[in-house]
Each structure stands twice: as structure tokens, then as C-alpha cells.
Scaffold this motif. Sequence first.
Motif, short mmCIF file in Angstrom:
data_model
loop_
_atom_site.label_atom_id
_atom_site.label_comp_id
_atom_site.label_asym_id
_atom_site.label_seq_id
_atom_site.Cartn_x
_atom_site.Cartn_y
_atom_site.Cartn_z
N GLN A 142 0.82 -1.21 0.00
CA GLN A 142 0.00 0.00 0.00
C GLN A 142 0.86 1.26 0.00
OE1 GLN A 142 -3.10 -0.19 3.00
NE2 GLN A 142 -4.20 -1.74 1.83
N LEU A 143 1.98 1.22 0.69
CA LEU A 143 2.91 2.35 0.65
C LEU A 143 3.39 2.56 -0.79
CD1 LEU A 143 4.59 4.55 1.99
CD2 LEU A 143 6.31 2.80 2.52
N GLY A 144 3.67 1.47 -1.48
CA GLY A 144 4.09 1.56 -2.87
C GLY A 144 3.02 2.18 -3.75
N GLN A 145 1.76 1.85 -3.50
CA GLN A 145 0.67 2.42 -4.28
C GLN A 145 0.57 3.93 -4.07
OE1 GLN A 145 -2.25 -0.57 -2.77
NE2 GLN A 145 -2.90 -0.70 -4.91
N VAL A 146 0.74 4.36 -2.83
CA VAL A 146 0.70 5.80 -2.55
C VAL A 146 1.85 6.51 -3.25
CG1 VAL A 146 0.94 7.55 -0.74
CG2 VAL A 146 -0.49 5.53 -0.34
N LYS A 147 3.04 5.94 -3.15
CA LYS A 147 4.20 6.57 -3.78
C LYS A 147 4.06 6.63 -5.29
CE LYS A 147 7.71 5.71 -0.21
NZ LYS A 147 9.02 5.10 0.08
N ARG A 148 3.52 5.57 -5.88
CA ARG A 148 3.34 5.57 -7.34
C ARG A 148 2.35 6.66 -7.76
NH1 ARG A 148 3.97 0.01 -6.62
NH2 ARG A 148 1.73 -0.37 -6.49
N TYR A 149 1.31 6.84 -6.97
CA TYR A 149 0.36 7.91 -7.31
C TYR A 149 1.06 9.27 -7.23
CZ TYR A 149 -3.26 11.31 -7.38
OH TYR A 149 -4.00 12.42 -7.74
N VAL A 150 1.77 9.51 -6.16
CA VAL A 150 2.46 10.80 -5.99
C VAL A 150 3.42 11.04 -7.13
CG1 VAL A 150 4.11 12.06 -4.56
CG2 VAL A 150 2.20 10.86 -3.48
N GLU A 151 4.15 10.02 -7.53
CA GLU A 151 5.13 10.18 -8.61
C GLU A 151 4.48 10.29 -9.98
OE1 GLU A 151 8.25 10.76 -8.14
OE2 GLU A 151 8.10 10.49 -5.97
N SER A 152 3.19 10.01 -10.07
CA SER A 152 2.50 10.08 -11.36
C SER A 152 2.31 11.51 -11.84
CB SER A 152 1.12 9.40 -11.26
OG SER A 152 0.20 10.22 -10.54
N GLY A 153 2.45 12.48 -10.94
CA GLY A 153 2.26 13.87 -11.31
C GLY A 153 0.84 14.36 -11.17
#
Length: 235
Positions: A96-107
Motif C-alpha cells: 500500500q505504501l508503494g501504491q501511494v508513492k506511485r500515485y504521488v510520482e504520477s504527477g
Amino acid sequence: MEDLTRFAFIAAWLFVCAADLQAAETKPHIVLLSGESLYGSATTLPKFAKQLEQQHGYRCTTIVREGEHRFPSLDALGQADLVVVFARRMQLPAEQLGQVKRYVESGKPVIGLRTASHAIQNWLEFDKLVLGGNYHGHHKNNLSGNSAVVPATKGHPIPSGVADEFKMGGSLYKNTPLANAAKPLLSGTVAGHHSEPAAWPHSYPGHRPFYTSLGHASDFPNHILHTLSATPIRR
């Protein structure tokens, strides 16, 4: 309090640039994360989401944490156009932490409410890195505070229409000093202490997150109206 959502959601479309979602085939999708128990976000965010749907035509998904340190699922982040974070000291599982980080990095845009500054205990860098904050506690709960538009920002489109000064719903967070790229739009004061920034946009690669330390239950009255511009959320 209308002020909270007035500038928070104007910020969403004002500080992220790209395709006009109004022209998209599907309605903009807002995902709201409730992961705290001190401020009643499990109640206020669903009401908030319902009004956004009814009055502005957005699709909203509210995800309330399951247990102390996990959400039932964060798969909705993969289809989100905007994420609102109102969580506190969650030790998220790695997936779930990875999902949050991927969203943030998506722009895509991120809005943090109050405890979002310390939302993820195993990613405390989220505060300074993404939101541009510097959370280090708060003043006593019994200190009555006021929030005001920073004079130098009058005329800025985000606080436009917000009362020049208003009563805060809860304690004043300590965030001084902010990151260099964070520009305070609201400040908060309590008697006997210097002022603290209470709302600001920040720069992060690809987008401009927005944060406000407002978010107390009384900042979300049942009759709240979300005074968004006719301009749609952009990504």
C-alpha cells in the motif's frame, strides 16, 4: 467552514497543468483517504464526497482505513485524478505504501488535510518532500486561534473569496519554517506565540501539492458548500 474547501479544491485545478478533464469521457475521479480517528474524517470525508458528486459532478471514492495501519484496498489510486489525504501515523504495508508513492510520482494532484503532515509513519518524508511542510507538534488545544489570509497573497486566486480572518476549528499546528518552494496563503495565530503557516501550495516534480492544517470536525459542517470555480480539476 466553506473556507477549507474553497481554497483546497481551487488549488487542485489551479496548480496542476495538462488535459482538460471536462472534455474527458468519464467524470474526474477524486479518491479521499480517511486514516485517522481524532477528527472524525471517517464521517466528514464521505459527506464531503457526496456533496462533491451532487454539486460538482465528480466521481468520488472514500476509503476508510481498516484497522490502525492499513486500508481495505488502495487499488482506486490507479484510477484517481486527485487524491485527498486525511490520515495520521499509519504504518502502511509495503504494497500500500508503494501504491501511494506511485500515485504521488504520477504527477497527479495531491491535497493534504491537517494530519496528512504525519499521515504515514513509514514515509514521514511525505511532509517535507511532497507537501513542503515542517510539522513539529501543535500548540495546546485550549489556546483559541484565528486564521487569516497572508496580506501579501491577497489577489491570489486560491484564497480569493475567503474571509480575511476567521476562527480556527482546532489547535494551531507548528510548521515554521516551510520548504523554500512552499508559499503560505493562510497564517494562524494564538495568543503569546508567533504565527504559523496554515495553508500553502508546494512544488513537486510534475505537479503542485496543496496542504492546509485545517481539518477539525467543525471545519466540516454538514451544510458545507464546495465553492469550486466552473473551471474543472485539471491533471
